[in-house]
Design a protein around this motif. Sequence first.
Motif, PDB file in Angstrom:
ATOM      1  N   TRP A   1      -6.928  -6.060  -3.161  1.00  0.00           N
ATOM      2  CA  TRP A   1      -7.300  -4.679  -2.885  1.00  0.00           C
ATOM      3  C   TRP A   1      -6.405  -3.703  -3.634  1.00  0.00           C
ATOM      4  N   TRP A   2      -5.214  -4.157  -3.992  1.00  0.00           N
ATOM      5  CA  TRP A   2      -4.264  -3.278  -4.690  1.00  0.00           C
ATOM      6  C   TRP A   2      -4.768  -2.894  -6.073  1.00  0.00           C
TER       7      TRP A   2
ATOM      8  N   CYS B   1      -9.679  -9.764  -0.531  1.00  0.00           N
ATOM      9  CA  CYS B   1      -8.718  -8.989   0.264  1.00  0.00           C
ATOM     10  C   CYS B   1      -7.349  -8.969  -0.393  1.00  0.00           C
TER      11      CYS B   1
ATOM     12  N   CYS C   1     -13.576 -10.207   1.559  1.00  0.00           N
ATOM     13  CA  CYS C   1     -13.606  -9.053   2.457  1.00  0.00           C
ATOM     14  C   CYS C   1     -15.009  -8.728   2.939  1.00  0.00           C
TER      15      CYS C   1
ATOM     16  N   GLU D   1       0.824  -1.213   0.000  1.00  0.00           N
ATOM     17  CA  GLU D   1       0.000   0.000   0.000  1.00  0.00           C
ATOM     18  C   GLU D   1       0.855   1.259   0.000  1.00  0.00           C
TER      19      GLU D   1
ATOM     20  N   GLU E   1      -7.596  -1.635  -6.858  1.00  0.00           N
ATOM     21  CA  GLU E   1      -8.200  -0.298  -6.732  1.00  0.00           C
ATOM     22  C   GLU E   1      -7.134   0.771  -6.557  1.00  0.00           C
TER      23      GLU E   1
ATOM     24  N   LYS F   1     -17.544  -7.730  -3.982  1.00  0.00           N
ATOM     25  CA  LYS F   1     -16.371  -6.866  -4.008  1.00  0.00           C
ATOM     26  C   LYS F   1     -15.120  -7.712  -4.205  1.00  0.00           C
TER      27      LYS F   1
END
Length: 609
Positions: A201-202, A198, A189, A142, A204, A195
Amino acid sequence: MVSESFSLSSSSFSITPKFCNTFNNRIFSDVAGDITVVVNGESFLLHKFPLVSRSGKIRKMVADARGSKLSKLELLNLPGGPQTFELVARFCYDTNFEIASTNVAQLRCAAEYLEMTEDYREENLISQTETYLNEVVFQSLEKAVEVLSTCELLLPIAEQVGLLNRCVDAIAMNTCKEQLVSGLYRINCDGGSGKMDCAEWWIEDLTLLRIDLYQQVISAMRRSGVRLDSIVKSLMHYAQTLLKGTGKRQIWDPVWMKLNSGTAENEDKVIVETIVSLLPTEKNFSVPLSFLFGMLRMAIMVDATLACRVELERKISFQLDMASLDDLLIPSVQTEDSFFDVDTVHRILVNFMQQIEKEEPDESSQFDYESECLGSPDHGSVLKVGQLVDAYLAEIAPDPYLNLQKFIAFIEILPDYARVIDDGLYRAVDIYLKAHPMLAEDECKKLCKLIDCQKLSQEACNHAAENDRLPVQMAVRVLYLEQLRMKNALLGSYGDGLLQSQRISSGIPSAAMSPRDNYASLRRENRELKQEISRMRVRLSELEKEQVFMKQGMIEKSAHGKTFLTSLSRGIGRMGIFSGPAAGNRYKSERKSQGSEGKKGRRQSRSIS
């Protein structure tokens, strides 16, 4: 391990609250500043000693101006601007200072610009930022993405210090780690709410990157072994987020196209071409077809390069049997041409047939056709595409601007075996004739010749027989075939077999036969007919030899009549289709029971009769 933010503080100096808002106040409450530093039009009233003790660039500038009383110093093109220089000043004064992922890229580049190395002070700003990058940023996916997104405004110095490449490699490395962990223990998630997982998520977060940085990240992920499905998900999400107008309503809307011309269109063009270049090229991996068609529409709209569009068309052709009619209805950008972009769809069909021809087995092979070809997915794909093309032809047929040559080219591009029945083709041709009443008679004949009347169902034949738009020749041909079918239907059980054969040869599948089975029956029957013709040729050759032998005997003189009759009898005896083994046995038994003279006369009588 260093914490996520570095803090430096000292009780020797205090900073006034006004420093964050007005940069020309004194930094100490009791000591007046002796130098003004100007950064992008903003002025800072500071002291020389703290700056010179940390920055090699400022030390050189002050040393060069020693002959004159230097009171003002201007820093041009400082990375990060006045906000970053404020943080640098705090660091030089050892006052409250914090390094975070939101400012580490600016501080690292500014420190490089100001030459804040260990040569001037231990644990200088370059050393501090490098420690934070290595121990905090590059260990987190992140934070690496966050730092990389801030580098867009720090070029080219961010690239010179290697910040770009290190962030890209850190993102790729941490993505692989995430996938290894998620492969052992995958968790949704949001409890199956649709969605992303987990571990992804990167996807997005990568939408924050500029297209050139995003390209570097995806390329590094490919080299690092990130799963192709995750990369494709990221490409799709990035395109849908950044590209404007991928929806059908906006593609059809000319007002939207005018509003999104110019710079925005050029940006979209770069994005489209870059994403297409990043799509996987592995044959065993397929990109979702709806996404490919969406990208193709965008590529046409933004006038992408020919290579980009050809690559999309090639990828679509591999999955054309999975396409829907709506996918093929690509609007034409040129208003003076037809309503639909038929040229693009035609090229896709050409690519599809080229792929089929490459994988088609050799008909001269000795292997069984059904086991080699009909069991393969290629034949089923051709049948699906044949139905899709007929539906597409019926959809574009009402277009008054559609050229006859283009319409015919669509029909001719598919082989005969792609259509088990021609009802769909007949419907499309009928719609085209109705929408184009000004066609010449020869043009109508040329178009209708492409329909195989033997492949029309009973319902289609009835409609064609009463269709005034069709040429008279086609109506006569349909009526003639109907008469043959009725005649075969009256032949009883033998006629039922002929009717079934006629139905198979005409391409009309029975209720119990699938299109693939029906096509297999057609090929099998064709092969059996060829074998029967070969056997008949062999028989005919034998008969011709016997006939020659018989003629030679007839030419003999009357004095040799006995020899002629004997040879004639032997010749007829060898022809199995005229006599059988039972007749030969009876002949032998009669010879034993009768005299020589009677035997001779009866043998001659039987031979002649």
